[in-house]
Design a protein around this motif. Sequence first.
Motif, short mmCIF file in Angstrom:
data_model
loop_
_atom_site.label_atom_id
_atom_site.label_comp_id
_atom_site.label_asym_id
_atom_site.label_seq_id
_atom_site.Cartn_x
_atom_site.Cartn_y
_atom_site.Cartn_z
N LEU A 24 0.83 -1.21 0.00
CA LEU A 24 0.00 0.00 0.00
C LEU A 24 0.86 1.26 0.00
O LEU A 24 0.46 2.30 -0.52
N ASP A 25 2.05 1.15 0.53
CA ASP A 25 2.98 2.27 0.59
C ASP A 25 3.57 2.61 -0.78
O ASP A 25 4.11 3.68 -0.98
N ALA A 26 3.45 1.68 -1.72
CA ALA A 26 3.96 1.93 -3.08
C ALA A 26 3.24 3.12 -3.69
O ALA A 26 2.09 3.40 -3.38
N CYS A 27 3.91 3.79 -4.57
CA CYS A 27 3.33 4.97 -5.21
C CYS A 27 2.14 4.60 -6.09
O CYS A 27 2.30 3.88 -7.07
N PRO A 29 -0.66 2.48 -5.89
CA PRO A 29 -0.93 1.09 -6.27
C PRO A 29 -2.26 0.98 -6.99
O PRO A 29 -3.23 1.66 -6.66
N ALA A 30 -2.30 0.14 -7.99
CA ALA A 30 -3.51 0.00 -8.81
C ALA A 30 -4.67 -0.58 -8.01
O ALA A 30 -5.82 -0.25 -8.26
N ASP A 31 -4.37 -1.42 -7.04
CA ASP A 31 -5.41 -2.06 -6.25
C ASP A 31 -5.50 -1.47 -4.85
O ASP A 31 -5.60 -2.18 -3.86
N ASN A 32 -5.48 -0.16 -4.78
CA ASN A 32 -5.48 0.58 -3.53
C ASN A 32 -6.64 0.18 -2.61
O ASN A 32 -6.44 -0.09 -1.43
#
Length: 76
Positions: A24-27, A29-32
């Motif tokens: 979730l910390d990724a910039c 995320p497509a599947d937020n």
Amino acid sequence: MSARSFPDDLVRTQHAWNSTYQALDACRPADNTRLRRRLLRLSVYLYWHPYLVSRPAARPALRAAAGMSAADRHAG
């Protein structure tokens, strides 16, 4: 406390929580939404787990044990 002093399901859940949080910390995320819902479900499970309800001071040790066991898996 080591990972062995915690129930297996608790360590696995904490590890899943850590992994989900990192994803979730990724910039952007497509599947937020899916990740946020999963993080919420895992958080509730951890919060109400019978082992931790009776030992609230063990939470930091669980986080450390789950982090160490994940590092051990990658090292081996």
